[in-house]
Write a protein that holds these residues in place. Structure first.
Motif: not given
Length: 678
Positions: A292-314, A334-338
């Motif tokens: 797929s084409d490079y897309d900065l907005e999708k990279l930022q959205d992927a980062q937000r979605r992973i962070a909101e999953s609750g499994y990771y601290d950063s 990733l830095r995983e949550s306990k």
């Protein structure tokens, strides 16, 4: 047999004599006391010299008195903003507190001052100014520059410098031309991107020229270029063609996109407690698939979605160049949550008073690997205990969900005790959230004003539901434009002695409309760029927020539908000016209960608060809210509340403090809310 070497003794004597000659001055200095060291402008005695040669640090020089300004500047400009800008950036300002500045050096600086002021005015779009610099009395004649390089200076003494400025007409931006080289110049798939870049750059056409706006325009154009397909793009050439006679500026930008870049494989780093496939799926669900084409907005959205999953601290999601220069692997650090976490909270609200909450999270329940979030909330009138379980999302983003809750609500003389069970599937998409589930509800309403024989029996039901939500806000924390729509549909059956079917539907709509014509309504401070990257987000006129809610339960009049399936409104987030659940249907005992139909509307004007022409994080809101609840659609009669409030954009979200007046109850109420959710 040892034979003496010829000439050995004379060589040894000469060597000894040479060494003694070289070492004698050092030995003599070692025996003598060190002499004082003299520093220009400071006297040092013998004891100071001992300190210099010892291991202890040299004593600090005595603090000098603050330097008084060597001269003052009287800037005479047409407006205060221009005056402050010139005073702040004039080159001669750097020498005001120079101790050894003399009249001769000041005269040299004043000879250069008119040209310096002209350069500063050019950055504001004034290319034909008249600048007059009058030295202090006794320093010399006036130093003037009218554009023909005539300068005079005969310094004699320090004092107050007078600078008179006539900026002349301001230069307008006549046109902005953007051209492209590289892959973007002819790529059909980049047509929309080219149009967006040209549209953004053209926003300053017709406005006064300033260097800050010009730099900002180039920056925004480059940012648009590298945000999609071309992360290695650059500004190859730029030109500002100034016609000083016509007072017009024609601007040119040439962007070099380079080669189009595509996404590669997802590489996850730091996965230990939880399977890396979870992060990979969340990345791919945002559209970042190989090829797929490079897309900065999708990279930022992927980062937000992973962070909101609750499994990771950063979480940090980025791309890494490869030797072929065309494929960019997606790196996920990733830095995983306990596995387990407990959060204790203390808070409060104007509706329910003080609040104590306890939340326990288990990110990997033994045996099934689901995530479980259990909550306990205790408030003055409401108590709630709930648990929600969800599986790891599959390749399509769907998760299995299961939940249960028990609640108790106190309203005047009425107590509602309810239980709920839910099981189904949910999908959190990029723009859309969807879920379908089976739900069991049970509610018991008791009143202290009724006898035990007159109390109602518990009502229960089972229903199948579908929920759909779409969010198109420009910012999910501080929205300025966009909309959100949420719809729920359900069909069910009442349980107990009377079993009847029913249908339930509800919808919510929220939209933001920016007012005015982007930020052209107010000129920026001199030297500051206009905000052209987000048209209409920050204007003096602000924006309108319209919220509409509706709901209906369709069933026979005698259908025993649980109160938790009906509607009630009033409070901080619904109709301000009324208390929590104050708007409903009047029961037999005079208390307020839920009804089968709901209608809520709210219109709010949000205006930024400015201080000295600079917008702060504070905003003012003026609003009108209306809401109605009834058991028949024809009986809906809204009650209204009006008021005003203050908003503060804090790091945790918008803090809202409103003062509302309920027109029906003729009372003022204070409403406090934190954050934005839809």
């Amino acid at each position: 047999m040892n034979l003496p070497l010829p000439g050995r003794a004379p060589w040894l004597a000469w060597s000894f004599l040479l060494c003694a000659t070289l070492l004698w001055p050092h030995a003599a200095r070692a025996q003598a006391a060190p002499e004082p060291i003299t520093v220009p402008g400071n006297s040092t005695d013998a004891s100071d010299a001992d300190d210099v040669d010892s291991d202890t640090p040299r004593r600090p020089r005595d603090n000098r008195a603050p330097v008084a300004p060597r001269f003052e500047i009287d800037m005479q400009a047409p407006d205060e903003a221009m005056r402050d800008f010139l005073l702040r950036h004039m080159e001669v300002q750097r020498y005001r507190e120079l101790r050894n500045l003399d009249a001769s050096e000041l005269g040299r600086l004043l000879a250069q001052a008119p040209a310096n002021v002209r350069e500063l005015l050019a950055t504001l779009g004034h290319f034909s100014p008249t600048v007059e610099v009058v030295p202090p009395p006794g320093l010399g004649d006036a130093v003037a520059d009218t554009g023909n390089n005539e300068r005079r200076a005969t310094p004699s003494s320090l004092g107050t410098i007078t600078v008179r400025v006539d900026p002349g007409p301001v230069t307008q931006v006549a046109s902005v031309t953007v051209s492209f080289v590289g892959d973007i110049a002819n790529a059909p798939e980049a047509e929309a991107q080219r149009a967006d870049i040209r549209r953004e750059a053209g926003l300053i056409a017709g406005l006064p020229f300033s260097q800050a706006d010009w730099d900002r325009t180039k920056t925004v154009a480059l940012r648009r270029l590298i945000a999609q397909r071309y992360p290695s793009g650059r500004v190859q050439n730029s030109l500002a063609d100034i016609d000083s006679e016509a007072h017009q500026a024609r601007l040119y930008i040439e962007l070099d996109s380079g080669k189009a870049m595509r996404m590669g494989e997802v590489v996850v780093q730091g996965a230990e407690r939880y399977d890396a496939i979870t992060a990979e799926r969340l990345v791919r669900l945002t559209g970042l698939t190989p090829g797929s084409d490079y897309d900065l907005e999708k990279l930022q959205d992927a980062q937000r979605r992973i962070a909101e999953s609750g499994y990771y601290d950063s979480v940090f999601v980025y791309v890494e160049p490869t030797p072929d220069g065309e494929t960019l692997p997606v790196m996920v650090q990733l830095r995983e949550s306990k596995r387990q976490k407990v959060v204790i909270g203390i808070g409060g609200s104007t509706d329910n008073g003080a609040r104590l909450s306890l939340e326990h999270t288990h990110n990997s329940v033994p045996g099934i690997g689901w995530r479980a979030v259990s909550k306990l909330r205790l408030e003055r009138d409401d108590q709630l205990a709930s648990t929600d379980w969800s599986s790891i999302p599959n390749d399509d983003g769907w998760r299995k969900i299961a939940g249960a809750q028990a609640a108790k609500q106190l309203d005047d003389f009425t107590t509602t005790t309810s239980q709920r069970l839910r099981v189904g599937q949910a999908q959190l998409g990029v723009e859309y959230d969807r879920s379908f589930y089976l739900q069991y509800d049970r509610a018991l309403v008791t009143s202290t004003l009724l006898s035990a024989a007159a109390q109602e029996e518990a009502k229960s039901s089972i229903s199948a539901n579908y929920a759909w939500t779409r969010r198109r806000f420009d910012d999910l924390v501080f929205p300025h434009r966009g909309y959100g729509l949420a719809v729920e549909l359900g069909i069910g059956y009442t349980l107990g002695t009377t079993r009847l079917p029913f249908a339930r539907t509800s919808a919510r709509w929220l939209t933001y409309w920016p007012l005015g014509a982007i930020s052209r309504a107010a000129d920026p401070a001199p030297g500051q760029p206009r905000d052209m990257s987000a048209p209409g987000r920050r204007t003096q006129l602000g924006r309108l927020a319209l919220r509409v809610e509706g709901g209906a339960v369709v069933a026979r009049d005698n259908a025993p539908i649980p109160d938790t399936q009906l509607f009630i409104t009033g409070g901080d987030n619904t109709v301000r000016g009324y208390g929590l659940r104050d708007i409903g249907v009047t029961r037999a005992d005079g208390s307020i209960g839920p009804g089968r139909y709901k209608g809520v509307v709210s219109l709010e004007w949000q205006r930024p608060i400015f201080n000295a022409d600079q917008r702060s994080n504070w905003e003012n809101a003026i609003f009108i809210d209306g809401g109605a609840i009834a058991n028949k659609a024809g009986d809906l009669k809204p009650v209204w509340g009006v008021g005003t409030g203050i908003r503060y954009n804090s790091p945790v979200g918008a803090l809202q403090l409103d003062l509302a007046y309920g027109l029906e109850v003729k009372r003022f109420r204070i409403h406090l809310n934190v954050g934005f959710t839809f």
